[in-house]
Write a protein that holds these residues in place. Structure first.
Motif, mmCIF file in Angstrom:
data_model
loop_
_atom_site.group_PDB
_atom_site.id
_atom_site.type_symbol
_atom_site.label_atom_id
_atom_site.label_comp_id
_atom_site.label_asym_id
_atom_site.label_seq_id
_atom_site.Cartn_x
_atom_site.Cartn_y
_atom_site.Cartn_z
ATOM 1 N N TYR A 171 5.677 7.150 -4.907
ATOM 2 C CA TYR A 171 5.261 6.819 -3.530
ATOM 3 C C TYR A 171 6.477 6.838 -2.595
ATOM 4 C CZ TYR A 171 0.666 5.797 -5.340
ATOM 5 O OH TYR A 171 -0.565 5.934 -5.921
ATOM 6 N N ARG A 172 7.603 6.360 -3.109
ATOM 7 C CA ARG A 172 8.825 6.366 -2.302
ATOM 8 C C ARG A 172 9.254 7.803 -1.976
ATOM 9 N NH1 ARG A 172 11.985 1.786 -2.012
ATOM 10 N NH2 ARG A 172 10.962 -0.024 -2.895
ATOM 11 N N ALA A 173 9.119 8.713 -2.941
ATOM 12 C CA ALA A 173 9.517 10.111 -2.703
ATOM 13 C C ALA A 173 8.610 10.741 -1.638
ATOM 14 C CB ALA A 173 9.464 10.908 -4.003
ATOM 15 N N VAL B 276 -3.031 10.762 -0.796
ATOM 16 C CA VAL B 276 -1.736 10.614 -1.481
ATOM 17 C C VAL B 276 -1.977 9.968 -2.844
ATOM 18 C CG1 VAL B 276 0.502 9.410 -1.448
ATOM 19 C CG2 VAL B 276 -0.387 10.445 0.658
ATOM 20 N N ARG B 277 -2.760 8.907 -2.856
ATOM 21 C CA ARG B 277 -3.019 8.181 -4.103
ATOM 22 C C ARG B 277 -3.691 9.098 -5.128
ATOM 23 N NH1 ARG B 277 -1.468 3.161 -3.355
ATOM 24 N NH2 ARG B 277 -1.862 2.867 -5.575
ATOM 25 N N ALA B 278 -4.682 9.880 -4.677
ATOM 26 C CA ALA B 278 -5.409 10.744 -5.609
ATOM 27 C C ALA B 278 -4.447 11.718 -6.283
ATOM 28 C CB ALA B 278 -6.509 11.496 -4.870
ATOM 29 N N GLY C 214 3.681 -0.291 -11.620
ATOM 30 C CA GLY C 214 3.191 0.011 -10.272
ATOM 31 C C GLY C 214 2.339 -1.106 -9.720
ATOM 32 N N ARG C 215 1.270 -0.722 -9.018
ATOM 33 C CA ARG C 215 0.381 -1.721 -8.407
ATOM 34 C C ARG C 215 -1.060 -1.596 -8.905
ATOM 35 N NH1 ARG C 215 4.826 -1.899 -6.772
ATOM 36 N NH2 ARG C 215 5.676 -2.807 -4.869
ATOM 37 N N ASP C 216 -1.411 -0.394 -9.401
ATOM 38 C CA ASP C 216 -2.808 -0.114 -9.757
ATOM 39 C C ASP C 216 -2.912 0.495 -11.150
ATOM 40 O OD1 ASP C 216 -1.459 2.208 -9.200
ATOM 41 O OD2 ASP C 216 -3.119 3.187 -8.168
ATOM 42 N N ILE C 217 -1.920 0.251 -11.989
ATOM 43 C CA ILE C 217 -1.894 0.941 -13.288
ATOM 44 C C ILE C 217 -3.001 0.401 -14.209
ATOM 45 C CG2 ILE C 217 -0.437 1.725 -15.212
ATOM 46 C CD1 ILE C 217 0.482 2.527 -12.288
ATOM 47 N N GLU D 65 5.845 -8.190 4.242
ATOM 48 C CA GLU D 65 4.990 -7.165 4.870
ATOM 49 C C GLU D 65 4.340 -6.266 3.807
ATOM 50 O OE1 GLU D 65 7.286 -6.640 9.111
ATOM 51 O OE2 GLU D 65 7.447 -5.024 7.646
ATOM 52 N N ARG D 66 5.160 -5.877 2.822
ATOM 53 C CA ARG D 66 4.615 -4.995 1.771
ATOM 54 C C ARG D 66 3.574 -5.730 0.924
ATOM 55 N NH1 ARG D 66 8.115 -1.885 -1.883
ATOM 56 N NH2 ARG D 66 9.814 -3.358 -1.640
ATOM 57 N N ASP D 67 3.821 -7.017 0.642
ATOM 58 C CA ASP D 67 2.822 -7.813 -0.100
ATOM 59 C C ASP D 67 1.493 -7.756 0.643
ATOM 60 O OD1 ASP D 67 4.806 -8.612 -1.814
ATOM 61 O OD2 ASP D 67 4.790 -10.732 -1.224
ATOM 62 N N HIS E 178 -4.002 -5.754 0.852
ATOM 63 C CA HIS E 178 -5.131 -5.646 1.788
ATOM 64 C C HIS E 178 -5.629 -4.222 2.016
ATOM 65 C CE1 HIS E 178 -3.875 -9.743 2.610
ATOM 66 N NE2 HIS E 178 -5.064 -9.930 3.138
ATOM 67 N N ARG E 179 -4.953 -3.204 1.437
ATOM 68 C CA ARG E 179 -5.412 -1.836 1.715
ATOM 69 C C ARG E 179 -6.784 -1.612 1.069
ATOM 70 N NH1 ARG E 179 -0.784 0.160 -1.992
ATOM 71 N NH2 ARG E 179 -1.784 -0.051 -3.994
ATOM 72 N N GLU E 180 -7.509 -0.619 1.633
ATOM 73 C CA GLU E 180 -8.869 -0.377 1.161
ATOM 74 C C GLU E 180 -8.888 0.286 -0.218
ATOM 75 O OE1 GLU E 180 -11.881 1.778 3.693
ATOM 76 O OE2 GLU E 180 -11.086 0.239 5.058
#
Ligand code: DC
Length: 227
Positions: free
Chosen positions: A38-40, A112-114, A133-136, A183-185, A190-192
């Motif tokens: 994601y950073r790249a 991007v996520r897909a 990650g966040r969704d592994i 902010e990142r937390d 909260h993202r959909e």
């Protein structure tokens, strides 16, 4: 011994990569830092002027996704794989506070996520992988044999990240780093699409008061139990 998937999720700067690298080394598994991907994409968007302080041209980024090639290249000296963006080593460039300030907005985009999730799932086809990650544990590998959710207070995490950045010679303040962590937390939870949540079958570890070795022993027990 059967090869398994170990999913490590959690808030930023909770030490996910430290534990993931220790586990991968101990087990002879591949380690994948999905945050680096994601950073790249964030770095690519910054370099091409798709995102800046005033605006974010999401559609142009979505159209350019086929032009983004991400690869992990193992560096024997460092003992882990470095992130390459279109054949350039960007391992250091993606770790700046500036990239951190944009990356959560990039990670909100479903297209991007897909793209990244598809690549991550391919990397885990053979199992024998530790991915953080966040969704592994929720999206990428809902069938992972071990799921860990790391947590600690925002202040502890900001202090860690502040020390890391200043050690690398970056000119940042603790207050700016704390603000970015908070902010990142908020955006990540909260993202959909694929918000950061604890999988029902994940084990939560709060490492505010654990040293690296205590934490490793605790996680290793969980892993050995699932092999
Ligand atoms: O782990 P990190 O701080 O390097 O991750 C950078 C950002 O990428 C983080 O703010 C959220 C996003 N991310 C994500 O949405 N899903 C992942 N699997 C990994 C990271």
């Amino acid at each position: 011994m059967k090869k398994i998937i170990i999913a490590i999720d959690g808030f930023s700067s909770t030490g996910k990569s430290t534990i993931a690298k220790q586990l991968a080394k101990h087990l002879g598994y591949v380690y994948v830092d999905t945050g680096a991907m994601y950073r790249a994409v964030a770095l690519f968007s910054m370099e091409n002027g798709y995102i800046n302080k005033e605006s974010f041209d999401t559609q142009t980024l979505i159209n350019a996704l086929p032009d983004i090639r991400l690869q992990f290249v193992y560096n024997e000296q460092l003992g882990f794989a470095e992130m390459f963006l279109n054949d350039k080593n960007v391992e250091n460039d993606i770790r700046t506070l500036e990239v951190s300030q944009y990356v959560s907005r990039i990670a909100e985009i479903s297209e991007v996520r897909a793209k990244l999730v598809e690549q991550q799932q391919k990397m885990g086809q053979e199992r024998g992988i530790v991915m953080d990650g966040r969704d592994i544990g929720t999206v990428v590998f809902p069938d992972a044999e071990v799921k860990i959710f790391m947590n600690s207070s925002a202040e502890t995490r900001a202090q860690r990240r502040f020390e890391e950045l200043t050690e690398k010679g970056q000119n940042v303040t603790y207050e700016d780093v704390l603000k970015n962590v908070e902010e990142r937390d908020y955006i990540d939870t909260h993202r959909e699409d694929s918000p950061l949540i604890i999988a029902d079958d994940a084990v939560e570890i709060d490492n505010s008061k654990l040293d690296k070795n205590q934490q490793f022993q605790q996680v290793l027990k969980l892993v050995q139990h699932s092999m």
